[in-house]
Scaffold this motif. Structure first.
Motif, PDB file in Angstrom:
ATOM      1  N   VAL A 151      15.096   4.918   9.320  1.00  0.00           N
ATOM      2  CA  VAL A 151      14.666   3.701   8.632  1.00  0.00           C
ATOM      3  C   VAL A 151      13.298   3.251   9.157  1.00  0.00           C
ATOM      4  O   VAL A 151      12.419   2.850   8.385  1.00  0.00           O
ATOM      5  CB  VAL A 151      15.704   2.573   8.803  1.00  0.00           C
ATOM      6  CG1 VAL A 151      15.122   1.232   8.343  1.00  0.00           C
ATOM      7  CG2 VAL A 151      16.968   2.886   8.016  1.00  0.00           C
ATOM      8  N   ILE A 152      13.110   3.332  10.472  1.00  0.00           N
ATOM      9  CA  ILE A 152      11.826   2.940  11.073  1.00  0.00           C
ATOM     10  C   ILE A 152      10.707   3.865  10.596  1.00  0.00           C
ATOM     11  O   ILE A 152       9.616   3.414  10.219  1.00  0.00           O
ATOM     12  CB  ILE A 152      11.915   2.961  12.607  1.00  0.00           C
ATOM     13  CG1 ILE A 152      12.834   1.839  13.098  1.00  0.00           C
ATOM     14  CG2 ILE A 152      10.521   2.812  13.230  1.00  0.00           C
ATOM     15  CD1 ILE A 152      13.129   1.900  14.587  1.00  0.00           C
ATOM     16  N   ILE A 153      10.989   5.171  10.624  1.00  0.00           N
ATOM     17  CA  ILE A 153       9.971   6.151  10.242  1.00  0.00           C
ATOM     18  C   ILE A 153       9.609   6.005   8.767  1.00  0.00           C
ATOM     19  O   ILE A 153       8.423   5.921   8.406  1.00  0.00           O
ATOM     20  CB  ILE A 153      10.461   7.580  10.539  1.00  0.00           C
ATOM     21  CG1 ILE A 153      10.542   7.805  12.054  1.00  0.00           C
ATOM     22  CG2 ILE A 153       9.529   8.618   9.916  1.00  0.00           C
ATOM     23  CD1 ILE A 153      11.269   9.071  12.451  1.00  0.00           C
ATOM     24  N   VAL A 154      10.629   5.977   7.912  1.00  0.00           N
ATOM     25  CA  VAL A 154      10.364   5.864   6.479  1.00  0.00           C
ATOM     26  C   VAL A 154       9.800   4.484   6.149  1.00  0.00           C
ATOM     27  O   VAL A 154       8.893   4.349   5.316  1.00  0.00           O
ATOM     28  CB  VAL A 154      11.650   6.127   5.664  1.00  0.00           C
ATOM     29  CG1 VAL A 154      11.407   5.888   4.185  1.00  0.00           C
ATOM     30  CG2 VAL A 154      12.135   7.555   5.879  1.00  0.00           C
ATOM     31  N   GLY A 155      10.310   3.453   6.817  1.00  0.00           N
ATOM     32  CA  GLY A 155       9.806   2.111   6.581  1.00  0.00           C
ATOM     33  C   GLY A 155       8.337   1.965   6.943  1.00  0.00           C
ATOM     34  O   GLY A 155       7.593   1.235   6.270  1.00  0.00           O
ATOM     35  N   SER A 156       7.926   2.649   7.999  1.00  0.00           N
ATOM     36  CA  SER A 156       6.525   2.568   8.416  1.00  0.00           C
ATOM     37  C   SER A 156       5.588   3.179   7.378  1.00  0.00           C
ATOM     38  O   SER A 156       4.394   2.868   7.349  1.00  0.00           O
ATOM     39  CB  SER A 156       6.330   3.259   9.762  1.00  0.00           C
ATOM     40  OG  SER A 156       6.601   4.648   9.672  1.00  0.00           O
ATOM     41  N   ALA A 157       6.140   4.043   6.528  1.00  0.00           N
ATOM     42  CA  ALA A 157       5.322   4.642   5.470  1.00  0.00           C
ATOM     43  C   ALA A 157       4.938   3.614   4.411  1.00  0.00           C
ATOM     44  O   ALA A 157       4.044   3.873   3.596  1.00  0.00           O
ATOM     45  CB  ALA A 157       6.079   5.799   4.820  1.00  0.00           C
ATOM     46  N   PHE A 158       5.594   2.448   4.430  1.00  0.00           N
ATOM     47  CA  PHE A 158       5.280   1.382   3.466  1.00  0.00           C
ATOM     48  C   PHE A 158       3.807   1.006   3.504  1.00  0.00           C
ATOM     49  O   PHE A 158       3.184   0.750   2.471  1.00  0.00           O
ATOM     50  CB  PHE A 158       6.146   0.155   3.766  1.00  0.00           C
ATOM     51  CG  PHE A 158       5.697  -1.096   3.061  1.00  0.00           C
ATOM     52  CD1 PHE A 158       5.982  -1.292   1.719  1.00  0.00           C
ATOM     53  CD2 PHE A 158       4.973  -2.075   3.747  1.00  0.00           C
ATOM     54  CE1 PHE A 158       5.558  -2.452   1.066  1.00  0.00           C
ATOM     55  CE2 PHE A 158       4.552  -3.222   3.110  1.00  0.00           C
ATOM     56  CZ  PHE A 158       4.841  -3.411   1.763  1.00  0.00           C
ATOM     57  N   PHE A 159       3.230   0.990   4.712  1.00  0.00           N
ATOM     58  CA  PHE A 159       1.839   0.589   4.871  1.00  0.00           C
ATOM     59  C   PHE A 159       0.865   1.661   4.396  1.00  0.00           C
ATOM     60  O   PHE A 159      -0.338   1.413   4.286  1.00  0.00           O
ATOM     61  CB  PHE A 159       1.558   0.249   6.337  1.00  0.00           C
ATOM     62  CG  PHE A 159       2.425  -0.860   6.874  1.00  0.00           C
ATOM     63  CD1 PHE A 159       2.130  -2.180   6.586  1.00  0.00           C
ATOM     64  CD2 PHE A 159       3.552  -0.572   7.635  1.00  0.00           C
ATOM     65  CE1 PHE A 159       2.928  -3.213   7.063  1.00  0.00           C
ATOM     66  CE2 PHE A 159       4.354  -1.587   8.128  1.00  0.00           C
ATOM     67  CZ  PHE A 159       4.049  -2.914   7.830  1.00  0.00           C
ATOM     68  N   VAL A 161       2.001   4.387   1.791  1.00  0.00           N
ATOM     69  CA  VAL A 161       2.279   4.842   0.416  1.00  0.00           C
ATOM     70  C   VAL A 161       2.841   3.744  -0.483  1.00  0.00           C
ATOM     71  O   VAL A 161       2.944   3.940  -1.690  1.00  0.00           O
ATOM     72  CB  VAL A 161       3.245   6.047   0.438  1.00  0.00           C
ATOM     73  CG1 VAL A 161       2.635   7.199   1.204  1.00  0.00           C
ATOM     74  CG2 VAL A 161       4.601   5.663   1.045  1.00  0.00           C
ATOM     75  N   GLY A 162       3.258   2.615   0.083  1.00  0.00           N
ATOM     76  CA  GLY A 162       3.779   1.521  -0.723  1.00  0.00           C
ATOM     77  C   GLY A 162       5.292   1.519  -0.844  1.00  0.00           C
ATOM     78  O   GLY A 162       5.972   2.500  -0.526  1.00  0.00           O
ATOM     79  N   LEU A 163       5.822   0.391  -1.314  1.00  0.00           N
ATOM     80  CA  LEU A 163       7.266   0.174  -1.367  1.00  0.00           C
ATOM     81  C   LEU A 163       7.973   1.148  -2.311  1.00  0.00           C
ATOM     82  O   LEU A 163       9.042   1.669  -1.992  1.00  0.00           O
ATOM     83  CB  LEU A 163       7.564  -1.260  -1.797  1.00  0.00           C
ATOM     84  CG  LEU A 163       9.039  -1.631  -1.952  1.00  0.00           C
ATOM     85  CD1 LEU A 163       9.785  -1.445  -0.636  1.00  0.00           C
ATOM     86  CD2 LEU A 163       9.178  -3.063  -2.461  1.00  0.00           C
ATOM     87  N   GLU A 164       7.403   1.379  -3.487  1.00  0.00           N
ATOM     88  CA  GLU A 164       8.068   2.231  -4.480  1.00  0.00           C
ATOM     89  C   GLU A 164       8.343   3.625  -3.919  1.00  0.00           C
ATOM     90  O   GLU A 164       9.456   4.150  -4.048  1.00  0.00           O
ATOM     91  CB  GLU A 164       7.210   2.341  -5.737  1.00  0.00           C
ATOM     92  CG  GLU A 164       7.852   3.213  -6.818  1.00  0.00           C
ATOM     93  CD  GLU A 164       6.967   3.363  -8.046  1.00  0.00           C
ATOM     94  OE1 GLU A 164       7.406   3.996  -9.021  1.00  0.00           O
ATOM     95  OE2 GLU A 164       5.815   2.847  -8.021  1.00  0.00           O
ATOM     96  N   LYS A 165       7.363   4.204  -3.259  1.00  0.00           N
ATOM     97  CA  LYS A 165       7.537   5.559  -2.741  1.00  0.00           C
ATOM     98  C   LYS A 165       8.442   5.581  -1.510  1.00  0.00           C
ATOM     99  O   LYS A 165       9.084   6.589  -1.235  1.00  0.00           O
ATOM    100  CB  LYS A 165       6.175   6.189  -2.446  1.00  0.00           C
ATOM    101  CG  LYS A 165       5.405   6.446  -3.736  1.00  0.00           C
ATOM    102  CD  LYS A 165       4.067   7.116  -3.519  1.00  0.00           C
ATOM    103  CE  LYS A 165       3.399   7.366  -4.864  1.00  0.00           C
ATOM    104  NZ  LYS A 165       2.064   8.000  -4.714  1.00  0.00           N
ATOM    105  N   VAL A 166       8.488   4.481  -0.793  1.00  0.00           N
ATOM    106  CA  VAL A 166       9.439   4.378   0.311  1.00  0.00           C
ATOM    107  C   VAL A 166      10.866   4.408  -0.237  1.00  0.00           C
ATOM    108  O   VAL A 166      11.747   5.081   0.321  1.00  0.00           O
ATOM    109  CB  VAL A 166       9.207   3.082   1.121  1.00  0.00           C
ATOM    110  CG1 VAL A 166      10.398   2.798   2.038  1.00  0.00           C
ATOM    111  CG2 VAL A 166       7.934   3.207   1.955  1.00  0.00           C
TER     112      VAL A 166
END
Length: 214
Positions: A151-159, A161-166
């Motif tokens: 969750v931390i790793i994928v969540g950090s991708a928000f900054f 690639v954005g929420l949709e791709k997360v």
């Protein structure tokens, strides 16, 4: 031994293809693979190079907790995957316009690739090794550790690639987990790896049900 080597190579190829499919839509996965996928957006290094070096510290834990044979096989698998990822990047580039297709396809490919590796008593290192260490020394549930780190790793991708791709990335993780969940009921895993896989699948199913209820 020859058959096992072929299965490891095939497993690494499936995972490499799955990662290639996910990155084509800027999606990510959990674990050290996810770290590499995120860091390649922030550094000049390729996924293959990052994935190889990120896993190095975890081998020390693996030798102590899972034994030398498992560690050697995991090191070989990580190395093969890193090389294959580099080769795929140089051979072809493509873009899948629909993230949901990338999500489902990538999750399936990675899931079945991991199945082959687990059948051979190997893995792709990283977080799984850390989970076994924390469970043995501090009593931390492996499933919760895997879920939290992913969750931390994928969540950090928000900054990046954005929420949709997360959200699509989470779908890929759940698909992969579902495949692994079906696998552990029939495949002959070693005791520690089986327990870890069962906990991982249980945590993802709990996370999935909580997401649907909310």
């Amino acid at each position: 031994m020859k058959k096992q080597s072929l299965l490891i190579i095939m497993g690494c190829l499936l995972v490499a293809l799955g990662i290639k499919v996910l990155t084509s839509s800027e999606l990510v996965i959990g674990g050290t693979a996810g770290m590499g996928m995120i860091l390649q957006h922030l550094t000049p290094f390729s996924f293959g190079t990052l994935f190889f070096f990120i896993n190095i510290p975890f081998y020390f834990l693996s030798i102590i907790q899972l034994g030398l044979p498992f560690t050697i096989k995991s090191f070989i698998s990580v190395t093969i995957l890193s090389i294959m990822s580099e080769a795929l990047d140089h051979v072809f580039t493509f873009t899948i316009p629909f993230p949901i297709i990338s999500s489902l396809t990538g999750g399936v490919l990675i899931g079945f690739g991991l199945i082959l590796l687990f059948r051979c008593g190997s893995s792709l290192g990283g977080v799984n090794m850390l989970c076994v260490y924390l469970d043995k020394h501090y009593g931390v549930n492996p499933g919760k550790t895997i879920l939290a780190t992913d969750v931390i790793i994928v969540g950090s991708a928000f900054f990046i690639v954005g929420l949709e791709k997360v959200l699509y990335s989470i779908v890929a993780i759940l698909v992969m987990s579902r495949i692994l969940g079906r696998y552990h009921k029939t495949a002959p895993l070693e005791k520690n790896n089986k327990k870890l896989l069962e906990n991982e699948n249980s945590s993802y199913e709990t996370f999935s049900s909580e997401t649907k209820s909310s």
